[in-house]
Structure formats: structure tokens, C-alpha cells
Scaffold this motif. Structure first.
Motif, short mmCIF file in Angstrom:
data_model
loop_
_atom_site.label_atom_id
_atom_site.label_comp_id
_atom_site.label_asym_id
_atom_site.label_seq_id
_atom_site.Cartn_x
_atom_site.Cartn_y
_atom_site.Cartn_z
N TRP A 1 41.48 17.48 62.42
CA TRP A 1 41.38 17.33 63.88
C TRP A 1 40.95 15.89 64.12
N GLY B 1 44.35 22.43 66.29
CA GLY B 1 44.49 22.62 67.72
C GLY B 1 45.97 22.80 67.98
N ALA B 2 46.31 23.18 69.23
CA ALA B 2 47.73 23.33 69.57
C ALA B 2 48.34 21.97 69.90
N GLY B 3 47.54 21.08 70.48
CA GLY B 3 48.06 19.77 70.89
C GLY B 3 47.93 18.76 69.76
N MET C 1 44.46 31.62 70.89
CA MET C 1 44.31 30.73 72.05
C MET C 1 45.06 31.25 73.28
N ARG D 1 46.24 18.44 79.14
CA ARG D 1 45.58 17.20 78.75
C ARG D 1 45.25 16.40 80.01
N HIS E 1 36.71 21.22 78.69
CA HIS E 1 37.78 21.40 77.69
C HIS E 1 37.52 22.64 76.84
N ALA F 1 40.79 27.24 76.08
CA ALA F 1 41.23 28.01 74.90
C ALA F 1 40.69 27.30 73.66
N THR G 1 39.70 26.74 69.70
CA THR G 1 40.20 27.10 68.37
C THR G 1 39.25 28.13 67.79
C1 OXD Z 1 44.15 22.13 71.49
C2 OXD Z 1 42.96 21.88 72.25
O1 OXD Z 1 45.10 21.35 71.60
O2 OXD Z 1 41.90 22.40 71.87
O3 OXD Z 1 44.19 23.13 70.76
O4 OXD Z 1 42.99 21.18 73.27
#
Ligand code: OXD
Ligand code: NDP
Length: 310
Positions: free
Chosen positions: A48, A68-70, A93, A225, A273, A276, A278
Motif C-alpha cells: 500500500w 486497496g481497490a484504488g 468492501m 478519490r 476516508h 469502505a 480494507t
Molecule cells: C481503496 C481505498 O482504494 O481504501 O481501497 O481507498
């Protein structure tokens, strides 16, 4: 098999133990360790926001798992073109995102903030219930998270629209796609939910021009974001009355700087932030499953197209 863990601001020990336990029976055994400069080459990495030095040194990786997803922060680094980047897909998530967006939408739609203020003042009075048909919800990004959000919101019988790069067929969701579908999507949307990845194409996508095209009295929910939103444009449109308010979970600068207007704005609800998070156990299970699949030579989901940016 060697696995390197390199995650900024995340306590390593539970991840190291969890990954080692999940892969303990892998052929040849597994060694999972927190990365330090000069560490020997690993086969897989769990990361990360790693430093460039990590990528430069770890040149033998078969895959790097982004917890993370992003992947926007990871893709800012110079990555070898052949590096396989795998992001978290769902891993607990999607349900969190669906509940977060639903609560923000319903809180706005039902006027719950107003009721809360009235109750504190001993004011026992009702707001005329709004009509659901007047609150079409438009979800930008219909991937793993956006699709789940769109389906969930549709369960509450709001009209739901979705916008993505490629057209989708999702029950209960009117699908728009690409640049040609964007105007019509915006014009029909009253509550805008952002679940796009941050890429050069989507940076600043919520700006004066696009937000002005939403239906009057629009509401913005940004859970993707901070850099998707031109913050000053949102503030100006709220002042001008075109936008009724916003729920924001992500910001251009995080943590949100002291003195930023969002902290105290009466029409903006903020969270740090956290829409969702992790989830460690779910993520470890997903990563371990994918490492086993890759070792067998099978394909895995969640592989990032680094040229496309998500
Ligand atoms: C993600 C985040 O991208 O936590 O998972 O923002
Ligand atoms: P996915 O990659 O599964 O979905 C991305 C969606 O966006 C797809 O539907 C894709 O279209 C669409 N899209 C991408 N680029 C464009 C474009 N230029 N125009 C129109 N549509 C586009 O991502 P996830 O659903 O897993 O996650 C979405 C984002 O949510 C993450 O990137 C991350 O930034 C954010 N996030 C925030 C969290 C938080 O706590 N606040 C937690 C987790 C994630 P198509 O389907 O056609 O490819």
C-alpha cells in the motif's frame, strides 16, 4: 516462496502472521516478512503506497497485490511494464460501500439532519415526505463497488442511472456509457455518487461544468478519490443554491487540513476516508487464493490494466 509486505502506516505483524498461516501448506514453504531496503528478492509483494525504492529493488516479483481497490498511488511510481499488479476486488468492501452510500442518500432524502436539529430543540414537527421519483441517483463507475451500490439503491426504489466506460446491463439501472452518454446521465441525475477510479481521464471530473448540469437541488456523494472533485467549484455551487449539499469521504489532501471550509460547512458531511475499509482477514484470504491460482498457472481477477489506469 518469499512474500514481502510493504504497506505504509499499517501494522505489519497481523498481516505477516495471517499470510503465513493462509499459505503454510504451499509447496516449498512460505516466508513472509516486512520489507526493508536491501532485502532479498521476493516472489510476491503485498503493498500500500510503497516507495519507489521498493519497486526498483524488488525486480523478481511475479505479482504485486495492492491492499486497496484504488491503484492510483501505486501507478504514480515507475513500474516495470511487465509487472502484474493485482488490486483488491471487493474483499468485503462492496457491502460497506453500499451501506455508506445508502445512509448518505437516505439521510439527505428523508431530511434526517433537519429532524435531528429539530428534536434537539424540542420541535415535534414533520417534513412533507419527498417523492422518490424526484431523486434519481446517478452512479459514476459501475465496477465492483459501483454496481453493488447501484443495485442496493435500486432496492430502495429510487430511479437509478449508471455511467461507465463500457455499456452495462444491470437490472433496475439505466446504463449510460462513454463521453457520448455523459451529458444525458448528468442531466437526469439528482444525487450523484462517484465510484470511478482516479485516472488522467477522471481527474477533476466533478467540476463547475459537470456539476452545473445535474438537476437543480443536486446532492453529491464522493466516495472514490478527492482529486475527482474540484472542491472550490462544489462550494461555489452550494453557495449559489444549485447544489443542496454533499457527503464527502475523500479529499484532495488527506487528512483534511485544519481550517478547510469542509470541516464546518453546514451542508457538507465529511468522514475520514472510511466508507469502505480494507478488511484484513478477507484480504488475506483473497490474496492467498490468488497466489495459489497464479502458482497453478490460472488466471485471477482484479489484474490492473496499467495503461488504462485501473
Ligand atoms: C481503496 C481505498 O482504494 O481504501 O481501497 O481507498
Ligand atoms: P472498478 O475498477 O471495479 O470499477 C471502475 C468503474 O469505473 C468501471 O465501471 C469503469 O468502466 C468505470 N470507469 C473507469 N474509467 C472511466 C471513464 N473514463 N469513464 C467512465 N467510466 C469509467 O473499481 P472499484 O469499483 O473496485 O473501485 C472504484 C474506486 O473506488 C477505486 O478506484 C477507489 O478509488 C475507490 N475506493 C474508495 C474507497 C474509500 O474508502 N473511499 C474504498 C475502496 C475504493 P468499465 O466497467 O467500462 O471498465
Amino acid at each position: 516462496m518469499k512474500i514481502a509486505f510493504c504497506c505504509a502506516n499499517i501494522k505489519a505483524e497481523p498481516w505477516l502472521q495471517g499470510l503465513a498461516a493462509a499459505l503454510q501448506d504451499i509447496d516449498g514453504g512460505v516466508e513472509v516478512s516486512a520489507w526493508e531496503p536491501g532485502a532479498p528478492p521476493a516472489d510476491y509483494a503485498v503493498v500500500w503506497v510503497p516507495p519507489q525504492q521498493f519497486i526498483d529493488e524488488q525486480s523478481a516479483l511475479k505479482a504485486v497485490f495492492n491492499i486497496g481497490a484504488g491503484v492510483d498511488r501505486l501507478l504514480e511510481l515507475r513500474l516495470p511494464p511487465s509487472l502484474r499488479v493485482v488490486r483488491m476486488d471487493d474483499a468485503g468492501m462492496a457491502v460497506q460501500m453500499a451501506e455508506y452510500v445508502s445512509q448518505a442518500l437516505i439521510r439527505h432524502f428523508r431530511g434526517l439532519d433537519l429532524y435531528e436539529a429539530r428534536m434537539r430543540e424540542g420541535d415535534w414537527s414533520y417534513i412533507h415526505p419527498p417523492r422518490r421519483e424526484d431523486f434519481p441517483v446517478g452512479v459514476m463507475g459501475l465496477g465492483v463497488l459501483g454496481e453493488r451500490v447501484a443495485r442496493t439503491v435500486a432496492q430502495f426504489e429510487f430511479p437509478v442511472l449508471g455511467w461507465s466506460r463500457s455499456p452495462k446491463a444491470i437490472e433496475g439501472v439505466r446504463s449510460f456509457s462513454g463521453a457520448s452518454g455523459f451529458d444525458e446521465f448528468l442531466a437526469a441525475t439528482r444525487v450523484l455518487v462517484n465510484l470511478l477510479p482516479l485516472t488522467p481521464e477522471t481527474q477533476g471530473i466533478m467540476n463547475r461544468g459537470t456539476l452545473s448540469r445535474l438537476r437543480a437541488g443536486a446532492y453529491v456523494i464522493n466516495v472514490a478519490r478527492g482529486a475527482h472533485l474540484v472542491e472550490e467549484d462544489l462550494l461555489a455551487l452550494i453557495d449559489e443554491g444549485h447544489i443542496a449539499g454533499a457527503t464527502l469521504d475523500v479529499f484532495r489532501t488527506e487528512p483534511l487540513p485544519a481550517g478547510h471550509p469542509f470541516w464546518q460547512h453546514p451542508k457538507i458531511t465529511i468522514t475520514p476516508h472510511t466508507s469502505a475499509r480494507t478488511l484484513r482477514d478477507e484480504s488475506i484470504a483473497q490474496i492467498a487464493g490468488k497466489i495459489r491460482a497464479l502458482e497453478r498457472g490460472d488466471a485471477v481477477t482484479g489484474v490492473v490494466d496499467t495503461a488504462r489506469g485501473y
